[in-house]
Enzyme design. Sequence first.
Site, PDB file in Angstrom:
ATOM      1  N   HIS A  75      29.748  46.080  61.034  1.00  0.00           N
ATOM      2  CA  HIS A  75      28.865  46.232  59.849  1.00  0.00           C
ATOM      3  C   HIS A  75      29.856  45.827  58.753  1.00  0.00           C
ATOM      4  CE1 HIS A  75      25.342  48.899  61.435  1.00  0.00           C
ATOM      5  NE2 HIS A  75      25.836  48.172  62.334  1.00  0.00           N
ATOM      6  N   TYR A 203      21.893  55.079  53.827  1.00  0.00           N
ATOM      7  CA  TYR A 203      22.056  56.117  52.989  1.00  0.00           C
ATOM      8  C   TYR A 203      21.065  56.641  52.079  1.00  0.00           C
ATOM      9  CZ  TYR A 203      26.850  56.593  55.228  1.00  0.00           C
ATOM     10  OH  TYR A 203      27.686  56.714  56.273  1.00  0.00           O
ATOM     11  N   PRO A 295      29.821  65.188  57.092  1.00  0.00           N
ATOM     12  CA  PRO A 295      29.693  63.942  57.831  1.00  0.00           C
ATOM     13  C   PRO A 295      29.355  62.811  56.906  1.00  0.00           C
ATOM     14  CG  PRO A 295      28.016  65.330  58.455  1.00  0.00           C
ATOM     15  CD  PRO A 295      28.838  66.402  57.688  1.00  0.00           C
ATOM     16  N   LYS A 299      33.868  60.349  58.305  1.00  0.00           N
ATOM     17  CA  LYS A 299      35.633  60.474  58.189  1.00  0.00           C
ATOM     18  C   LYS A 299      35.967  61.150  59.452  1.00  0.00           C
ATOM     19  CE  LYS A 299      36.482  57.608  55.029  1.00  0.00           C
ATOM     20  NZ  LYS A 299      36.021  56.518  55.802  1.00  0.00           N
ATOM     21  N   TYR A 387      35.331  53.906  52.351  1.00  0.00           N
ATOM     22  CA  TYR A 387      34.497  53.840  53.736  1.00  0.00           C
ATOM     23  C   TYR A 387      35.170  53.160  54.860  1.00  0.00           C
ATOM     24  CZ  TYR A 387      30.126  54.254  56.048  1.00  0.00           C
ATOM     25  OH  TYR A 387      29.064  54.634  57.240  1.00  0.00           O
TER      26      TYR A 387
HETATM   27  P1  FAD Z   1      37.330  67.324  68.978  1.00  0.00           P
HETATM   28  O1  FAD Z   1      36.486  65.954  69.334  1.00  0.00           O
HETATM   29  O2  FAD Z   1      36.632  68.586  68.774  1.00  0.00           O
HETATM   30  O3  FAD Z   1      38.088  67.663  70.269  1.00  0.00           O
HETATM   31  C1  FAD Z   1      38.685  68.905  70.535  1.00  0.00           C
HETATM   32  C2  FAD Z   1      38.671  69.124  72.141  1.00  0.00           C
HETATM   33  O4  FAD Z   1      39.677  70.316  72.525  1.00  0.00           O
HETATM   34  C3  FAD Z   1      37.389  69.216  72.803  1.00  0.00           C
HETATM   35  O5  FAD Z   1      37.346  68.378  73.966  1.00  0.00           O
HETATM   36  C4  FAD Z   1      37.370  70.679  73.191  1.00  0.00           C
HETATM   37  O6  FAD Z   1      36.615  71.007  74.543  1.00  0.00           O
HETATM   38  C5  FAD Z   1      38.947  70.877  73.518  1.00  0.00           C
HETATM   39  N1  FAD Z   1      39.161  72.427  73.256  1.00  0.00           N
HETATM   40  C6  FAD Z   1      38.677  73.449  72.371  1.00  0.00           C
HETATM   41  N2  FAD Z   1      39.168  74.436  72.628  1.00  0.00           N
HETATM   42  C7  FAD Z   1      40.274  74.489  73.484  1.00  0.00           C
HETATM   43  C8  FAD Z   1      40.954  75.217  74.277  1.00  0.00           C
HETATM   44  N3  FAD Z   1      41.111  76.575  73.859  1.00  0.00           N
HETATM   45  N4  FAD Z   1      41.747  74.909  75.359  1.00  0.00           N
HETATM   46  C9  FAD Z   1      41.683  73.513  75.692  1.00  0.00           C
HETATM   47  N5  FAD Z   1      40.847  72.509  75.079  1.00  0.00           N
HETATM   48  C10 FAD Z   1      40.164  73.158  74.029  1.00  0.00           C
HETATM   49  N6  FAD Z   1      32.148  63.022  62.448  1.00  0.00           N
HETATM   50  C11 FAD Z   1      31.566  61.859  61.851  1.00  0.00           C
HETATM   51  O7  FAD Z   1      32.349  61.318  61.325  1.00  0.00           O
HETATM   52  N7  FAD Z   1      30.307  61.767  61.971  1.00  0.00           N
HETATM   53  C12 FAD Z   1      29.643  62.547  62.535  1.00  0.00           C
HETATM   54  O8  FAD Z   1      28.214  62.095  62.984  1.00  0.00           O
HETATM   55  C13 FAD Z   1      29.798  63.491  63.126  1.00  0.00           C
HETATM   56  N8  FAD Z   1      28.947  64.540  64.004  1.00  0.00           N
HETATM   57  C14 FAD Z   1      29.621  65.569  64.559  1.00  0.00           C
HETATM   58  C15 FAD Z   1      28.622  66.464  65.116  1.00  0.00           C
HETATM   59  C16 FAD Z   1      29.335  67.768  65.692  1.00  0.00           C
HETATM   60  C17 FAD Z   1      28.334  68.803  66.447  1.00  0.00           C
HETATM   61  C18 FAD Z   1      30.815  68.155  65.470  1.00  0.00           C
HETATM   62  C19 FAD Z   1      31.195  69.530  65.936  1.00  0.00           C
HETATM   63  C20 FAD Z   1      31.380  67.164  64.866  1.00  0.00           C
HETATM   64  C21 FAD Z   1      30.713  66.027  64.466  1.00  0.00           C
HETATM   65  N9  FAD Z   1      31.574  64.816  63.596  1.00  0.00           N
HETATM   66  C22 FAD Z   1      31.435  63.785  63.204  1.00  0.00           C
HETATM   67  C23 FAD Z   1      33.210  65.102  63.670  1.00  0.00           C
HETATM   68  C24 FAD Z   1      34.022  64.292  64.750  1.00  0.00           C
HETATM   69  O9  FAD Z   1      33.244  64.331  65.914  1.00  0.00           O
HETATM   70  C25 FAD Z   1      35.302  65.115  64.755  1.00  0.00           C
HETATM   71  O10 FAD Z   1      35.785  64.678  63.640  1.00  0.00           O
HETATM   72  C26 FAD Z   1      36.070  64.737  66.142  1.00  0.00           C
HETATM   73  O11 FAD Z   1      35.665  64.857  66.994  1.00  0.00           O
HETATM   74  C27 FAD Z   1      37.439  65.246  65.835  1.00  0.00           C
HETATM   75  O12 FAD Z   1      38.288  64.966  67.021  1.00  0.00           O
HETATM   76  P2  FAD Z   1      39.340  65.948  67.696  1.00  0.00           P
HETATM   77  O13 FAD Z   1      40.001  65.406  68.782  1.00  0.00           O
HETATM   78  O14 FAD Z   1      40.145  66.295  66.323  1.00  0.00           O
HETATM   79  O15 FAD Z   1      38.462  67.241  68.053  1.00  0.00           O
HETATM   80  C1  DHB Z   2      26.907  58.377  61.561  1.00  0.00           C
HETATM   81  C2  DHB Z   2      27.263  59.659  61.308  1.00  0.00           C
HETATM   82  C3  DHB Z   2      27.695  59.534  59.994  1.00  0.00           C
HETATM   83  O1  DHB Z   2      28.185  61.042  59.407  1.00  0.00           O
HETATM   84  C4  DHB Z   2      27.887  58.676  59.000  1.00  0.00           C
HETATM   85  O2  DHB Z   2      28.267  58.893  57.741  1.00  0.00           O
HETATM   86  C5  DHB Z   2      27.266  57.498  59.306  1.00  0.00           C
HETATM   87  C6  DHB Z   2      26.885  57.182  60.739  1.00  0.00           C
HETATM   88  C7  DHB Z   2      26.335  58.138  63.032  1.00  0.00           C
HETATM   89  O3  DHB Z   2      26.421  59.130  63.645  1.00  0.00           O
HETATM   90  O4  DHB Z   2      25.946  57.020  63.428  1.00  0.00           O
END
Ligand code: FAD
Ligand code: DHB
Length: 393
Positions: A75, A203, A295, A299, A387
């Site tokens: 994009h 947006y 979100p 980021k 962005y």
């Molecule tokens: P996570 O992806 O949370 O991974 C952590 C892992 O640790 C998980 O697999 C979990 O099962 C595991 N874990 C937890 N506790 C334990 C434990 N005690 N022992 C062993 N394993 C454990 N970001 C965006 O930019 N856009 C979005 O649209 C967006 N939507 C989101 C929707 C939801 C519902 C959530 C919760 C987050 C969203 N985010 C979004 C944020 C983005 O997904 C996260 O920033 C990203 O997943 C961070 O990655 P991570 O590896 O740090 O953590």
């Molecule tokens: C999506 C999520 C976001 O938080 C965003 O700013 C743009 C796109 C997505 O899930 O596609």
Amino acid sequence: MAKFETQVGIVGAGPAGLMLSHLLHLHGIASVVLEAKQRAYCEERIRAGVLEHTSVETLRNAGVADRLMREGLRHEGIELGLHGRLHRIPFVELTGKAVTVYGQQEVVKDLISRRLSDSGDLRFDCGEVSLHDLEEICPSIHVEKEGNVDIISCDFIAGCDGFHGVSRSSIPAQALTVYDRTYPFAWLGILAEAPPSREELIYMRHERGFALYSMRSPRVTRLYLQCKHDEDLAEWSDDHIWNELHTRLGCSDGWHPTGGKILQKNVTGMRSFVVEPLQFGRLFLAGDSAHIVPPTGAKGMNLAFADVHYLAEALHERYRNNNGAKLDAYSATCLSRIWKAQRFSWWMTSLLHLFEDASPFDCKRQVAELEYVMRSRAAATSLAENYVGLPLD
Ligand code: FAD
Ligand code: DHB
């Protein structure tokens, strides 16, 4: 009881933990990844979808971007909407860089598959994890399952277990400073079986609340509606969701999103959260375990990749040259970037959402700011460079 030894024990197989394990492997550093959930759960959990230019480069340099380069949607800009009219922010023209739409669960699948083909030690459905002796030379991770305890002795532990994980809560509260802000709204997100009918993300600021038009593939769209922070999904039938999306995203040129079967719905709260520092003894936090962004700026996953990039570099320096300077600086290095992403995510959120307690003055100021971003090349460039992702220092 079984005993294991590794160099870096990693808690969590999300984007942060998996990428860290892979980057360490490229540097010849051994790790064990402990994940509470099953593999299928990790690979199917629908979350983020936009990869910064910076994250794509990190994944490419690490040799795990083949499918991303084939299937990811490049994009070159986004559209901002006000009063039903759209204005494009042309990223490539303003910064020379683009972003890639590629679901987080696809990145997770790619990383798991690569770690397993490199004989990586990933332990899904691992049982209950606890962290010990974090301030000693040899910290350990205990994993308890069905009465058995495995003890994994490590040089270092990486807490990549997300916001609700065990790592951050293993640090004494007095050793951390918490910065926390919650927002009085959430996002209702849907995944729909409907081909994107618009090339780029929209947006939209709307009097009824913010709406976001996004996508995942040539067949699947992803859409979000600003909703109440405690929204009850049961009150949102599929028809109600599509009607609201049509109202908020409909444009004065007649465009509105194409409907389709709703495959999944969820409500995500909005929060800005940081703990400082990201280190306690030999435990290092990375990704959502240390910080959450609302979100709107897309980021979350990108910050997780930046953290583990710095952590892998620092551990490499420590093992290769017995030099711990980068490891000592890890927290400060990451926090400098984290706060810039926090500021941007807060700003995008404030720019586009309806705040129920906003005064008439606040509403006028918000519209003026959005018009300014739409008309000023300098303001649009500031949005664009944040962005697509600030460079990794
Ligand atoms: P996570 O992806 O949370 O991974 C952590 C892992 O640790 C998980 O697999 C979990 O099962 C595991 N874990 C937890 N506790 C334990 C434990 N005690 N022992 C062993 N394993 C454990 N970001 C965006 O930019 N856009 C979005 O649209 C967006 N939507 C989101 C929707 C939801 C519902 C959530 C919760 C987050 C969203 N985010 C979004 C944020 C983005 O997904 C996260 O920033 C990203 O997943 C961070 O990655 P991570 O590896 O740090 O953590
Ligand atoms: C999506 C999520 C976001 O938080 C965003 O700013 C743009 C796109 C997505 O899930 O596609």
